[in-house]
Scaffold this motif. Structure first.
Motif, short mmCIF file in Angstrom:
data_model
loop_
_atom_site.label_atom_id
_atom_site.label_comp_id
_atom_site.label_asym_id
_atom_site.label_seq_id
_atom_site.Cartn_x
_atom_site.Cartn_y
_atom_site.Cartn_z
N GLN A 302 48.99 39.75 42.65
CA GLN A 302 50.22 40.35 43.14
C GLN A 302 50.29 40.26 44.67
OE1 GLN A 302 49.25 43.94 40.56
NE2 GLN A 302 51.44 44.20 40.86
N ALA A 303 49.16 40.50 45.33
CA ALA A 303 49.13 40.47 46.78
C ALA A 303 49.43 39.07 47.32
CB ALA A 303 47.77 40.94 47.29
N ILE A 304 48.94 38.05 46.64
CA ILE A 304 49.20 36.68 47.07
C ILE A 304 50.68 36.35 46.95
CG2 ILE A 304 48.84 34.25 46.42
CD1 ILE A 304 45.89 35.06 45.83
N ASP A 305 51.33 36.81 45.90
CA ASP A 305 52.77 36.62 45.76
C ASP A 305 53.51 37.23 46.95
OD1 ASP A 305 53.09 35.06 43.56
OD2 ASP A 305 53.68 36.66 42.20
N ILE A 306 53.10 38.44 47.33
CA ILE A 306 53.73 39.12 48.47
C ILE A 306 53.46 38.36 49.76
CG2 ILE A 306 53.74 41.23 49.86
CD1 ILE A 306 53.03 42.75 47.26
N PHE A 307 52.21 37.90 49.95
CA PHE A 307 51.86 37.15 51.14
C PHE A 307 52.73 35.90 51.29
CE2 PHE A 307 49.38 33.52 52.81
CZ PHE A 307 49.20 33.94 54.11
N LEU A 308 52.88 35.15 50.21
CA LEU A 308 53.68 33.93 50.26
C LEU A 308 55.16 34.24 50.50
CD1 LEU A 308 51.96 31.90 47.40
CD2 LEU A 308 51.65 31.64 49.87
N ASP A 309 55.64 35.34 49.94
CA ASP A 309 57.03 35.77 50.19
C ASP A 309 57.23 36.14 51.65
OD1 ASP A 309 57.96 35.35 47.63
OD2 ASP A 309 57.66 37.43 46.98
N MET A 310 56.24 36.80 52.25
CA MET A 310 56.37 37.23 53.63
C MET A 310 56.37 36.05 54.61
SD MET A 310 56.92 40.44 53.81
CE MET A 310 56.62 40.71 55.56
N LEU A 311 55.92 34.89 54.17
CA LEU A 311 55.96 33.69 55.00
C LEU A 311 57.36 33.11 55.11
CD1 LEU A 311 52.72 31.84 53.82
CD2 LEU A 311 53.01 33.19 55.89
N LYS A 312 58.24 33.52 54.19
CA LYS A 312 59.61 33.01 54.20
C LYS A 312 60.38 33.63 55.35
CE LYS A 312 59.57 32.53 49.16
NZ LYS A 312 60.11 33.05 47.88
N GLU A 313 61.23 32.83 55.95
CA GLU A 313 61.97 33.28 57.13
C GLU A 313 62.88 34.46 56.83
OE1 GLU A 313 65.02 31.36 60.46
OE2 GLU A 313 63.75 30.06 59.26
N ASN A 314 63.47 34.46 55.64
CA ASN A 314 64.41 35.53 55.29
C ASN A 314 63.84 36.38 54.14
OD1 ASN A 314 66.82 36.91 55.72
ND2 ASN A 314 67.89 35.77 54.12
N ASN A 315 62.63 36.90 54.33
CA ASN A 315 62.02 37.73 53.29
C ASN A 315 62.69 39.09 53.21
OD1 ASN A 315 60.57 39.60 55.19
ND2 ASN A 315 59.52 37.71 55.76
N GLU A 316 62.26 39.91 52.23
CA GLU A 316 62.93 41.20 51.99
C GLU A 316 62.82 42.14 53.18
OE1 GLU A 316 64.91 42.21 49.46
OE2 GLU A 316 64.79 40.10 48.87
N VAL A 317 61.71 42.10 53.88
CA VAL A 317 61.55 42.98 55.04
C VAL A 317 62.51 42.58 56.15
CG1 VAL A 317 59.95 43.75 56.85
CG2 VAL A 317 59.14 43.50 54.49
N VAL A 318 62.63 41.30 56.40
CA VAL A 318 63.55 40.81 57.43
C VAL A 318 64.99 41.16 57.05
CG1 VAL A 318 64.49 38.73 58.51
CG2 VAL A 318 62.02 38.98 58.22
N LYS A 319 65.32 41.02 55.78
CA LYS A 319 66.67 41.39 55.32
C LYS A 319 66.94 42.86 55.57
CE LYS A 319 67.06 37.96 51.59
NZ LYS A 319 67.11 37.78 50.11
N TYR A 320 65.95 43.70 55.27
CA TYR A 320 66.13 45.13 55.47
C TYR A 320 66.32 45.45 56.95
CZ TYR A 320 65.37 50.14 55.39
OH TYR A 320 65.53 51.48 55.55
N ILE A 321 65.51 44.84 57.80
CA ILE A 321 65.63 45.06 59.24
C ILE A 321 67.01 44.63 59.73
CG2 ILE A 321 64.77 44.35 61.51
CD1 ILE A 321 61.99 44.06 60.17
#
Length: 358
Positions: A302-321
Motif C-alpha cells: 500500500q505504501a508503494i502505491d502511495i509513493f508512486l502516486d506522490m511522484l505524479k505532478e497533480n497528485n491528491e495532495v497537490v490538488k487539495y493544496i
C-alpha cells in the motif's frame, strides 16, 4: 464547513454495511449530490466513493482475522460475490482475503475520518508502554543484550532509550526521509551519502552527523535479532525498505522482526521478516519508480502505491493544496497532517509542496 463534512462522515459510517446512493446522502444533508461530493473531496482530499471502499475493506480485515467465512464477509460489505470482494481486496492490499486470513499480515489502517482531530500525547505514550509489555510476554528474547531496535526517527529513539522500553537491548534511530529525493543502488556507501545530502540541501558532513553517526552501531556490532519499529505510513515504509535493503547487501544472518504500528494509537503488529527480495524492490521502487514484481507485506504494498502516486505532478495532495490556497501555510500543513495520515510526510515535505503550488 468542517461540522458539515463531519456530519456527512458520520452518516456514511452508519451506512457502511448497507447499500446507499449519493442521492440518499444528499437528501439527508439537504444539498445536491454534486455539492456534497465536491465539498467532501475539497475538505477531506478523498472522494466519498473512495472513502467508502477503503473503510469497508479495512473493516473487513477484522472479520477475516476472526476467521469468518470470506463469502459471508463479501456479502456483509455489499459485494455481489466473493470474487468481486477478493478483486477489490487484492487491488488495495496486494494479497487475497484468504492469504491475509492465513498469514495475519499487517495492513495500513484506514480509520474513521475526524476533521480537526487533536492528538493526546499522554494516551499515545501510555499505549506504547502497554503494547511493549504485551510484546515482552510473547517474545522475551527480543529484550536481551544481543538485540538491536531500529527506530524511525530521533524522537522515538530518545523516548525508547530514556525509558528502556525494550529492556537491555540497544537502540538506534534512522533519521531519513527516503520517500523524497534521489537515491543510489548501494545503501550507505559514499555515493549514497553524497546523493542524499545533495537532495536534502545539506553538506555531506551535516548528513553524516544527522543520519550516519546516530546509526553507527549497526555498522560495528553483530546482533542475533534486529527489531524494526516503523509506522504504517508511506514515509516510514520507504525508510523500512531502505534498511531491509542494507541488511541484504551487508549479508546480515540474524532474525529480523517488524513492529508495524499506527502513529496515533500505537497498536503494534509484529511480523518476522524473511530477507532476500527487498534489494530488488528497493531498486524498482525508489530508484526506477516502478511497481515491484515481488509479493510484499500489504502494508508495504500500500505504501508503494502511495509513493508512486506522490511522484505524479497533480497528485491528491497537490490538488487539495490548489483548492485551498486561501489558507495559511500553517493551517494547510495541519490539515494535511490530519487528512493524509497514510502519507506520513513531515512539515518540511508539505511546506515544499505548498510553496510549489502557491
Amino acid at each position: 464547513m468542517n461540522e458539515y463534512i463531519q456530519l456527512m462522515i458520520d452518516w456514511v459510517e452508519e451506512h457502511l454495511n448497507k447499500e446507499f446512493s449519493l442521492d440518499e446522502l444528499a437528501n439527508y444533508m439537504g444539498y445536491s449530490p454534486y455539492y456534497c461530493s465536491f465539498k467532501f473531496h475539497q475538505v477531506t482530499g478523498i472522494s466519498i466513493r473512495r472513502y467508502v471502499l477503503l473503510r469497508r475493506l479495512y473493516l473487513s480485515t477484522a472479520d477475516l482475522s476472526s476467521n469468518q467465512k470470506v463469502i459471508e464477509i463479501a456479502f456483509e460489505y455489499g459485494y455481489s460475490s466473493q470474487e468481486a470482494y477478493s478483486r477489490a481486496f487484492k487491488k488495495v492490499f496486494g494479497v487475497t482475503p484468504r492469504e491475509f486470513q492465513l498469514n495475519k499480515l499487517p495492513v495500513q489502517s484506514f480509520v474513521k475520518l475526524t476533521v480537526d482531530q487533536s492528538e493526546d500525547g499522554d494516551s499515545v505514550y501510555m499505549s506504547r508502554k502497554n503494547e511493549v509489555e504485551q510484546l515482552q510476554k510473547v517474545k522475551r528474547e527480543l529484550f536481551d543484550k544481543d538485540v538491536l531496535n531500529v527506530l524511525n526517527g530521533q524522537v522515538m529513539y530518545e523516548e525508547f532509550k530514556a525509558e528502556k522500553l525494550m529492556g537491555d537491548s540497544d537502540y538506534v534511530p534512522f533519521n531519513e526521509a527516503m520517500c523524497v529525493h534521489a537515491t543510489t543502488a548501494q545503501v550507505f556507501d559514499d555515493e549514497f551519502i553524497q546523493t542524499r545530502a545533495l537532495g536534502h540541501h545539506v553538506s555531506v558532513e551535516n548528513y553524516i552527523r544527522k543520519v550516519i553517526y546516530p546509526f553507527n552501531t549497526i555498522f560495528k556490532e553483530e546482533y542475533k535479532y534486529i527489531v524494526l519499529w516503523f509506522g504504517e505510513d508511506m514515509f516510514c515504509q520507504m525508510n523500512l525498505l531502505t534498511i531491509l535493503t542494507y541488511f541484504e547487501q551487508s549479508g546480515y544472518k540474524g532474525k529480523v522482526f517488524l513492529n508495524s504500528f499506527r502513529e496515533d494509537e500505537f497498536k503494534v503488529s509484529q511480523t518476522e521478516l524473511q530477507l532476500g527480495d527487498y534489494e530488488s524492490v528497493y531498486k524498482e521502487v525508489l530508484i526506477n519508480h516502478r511497481k515491484p514484481s515481488n509479493e510484499l507485506l500489504p502494508v508495504m504494498y500500500q505504501a508503494i502505491d502511495i509513493f508512486l502516486d506522490m511522484l505524479k505532478e497533480n497528485n491528491e495532495v497537490v490538488k487539495y493544496i490548489s483548492k485551498n490556497k486561501d489558507l495559511s501555510t500553517a493551517e494547510l500543513v495541519n490539515r494535511l497532517f490530519d487528512l493524509f495520515p497514510t502519507i506520513g510526510y513531515g512539515d518540511s515535505q508539505y511546506i515544499e509542496l505548498i510553496n510549489k503550488a502557491k
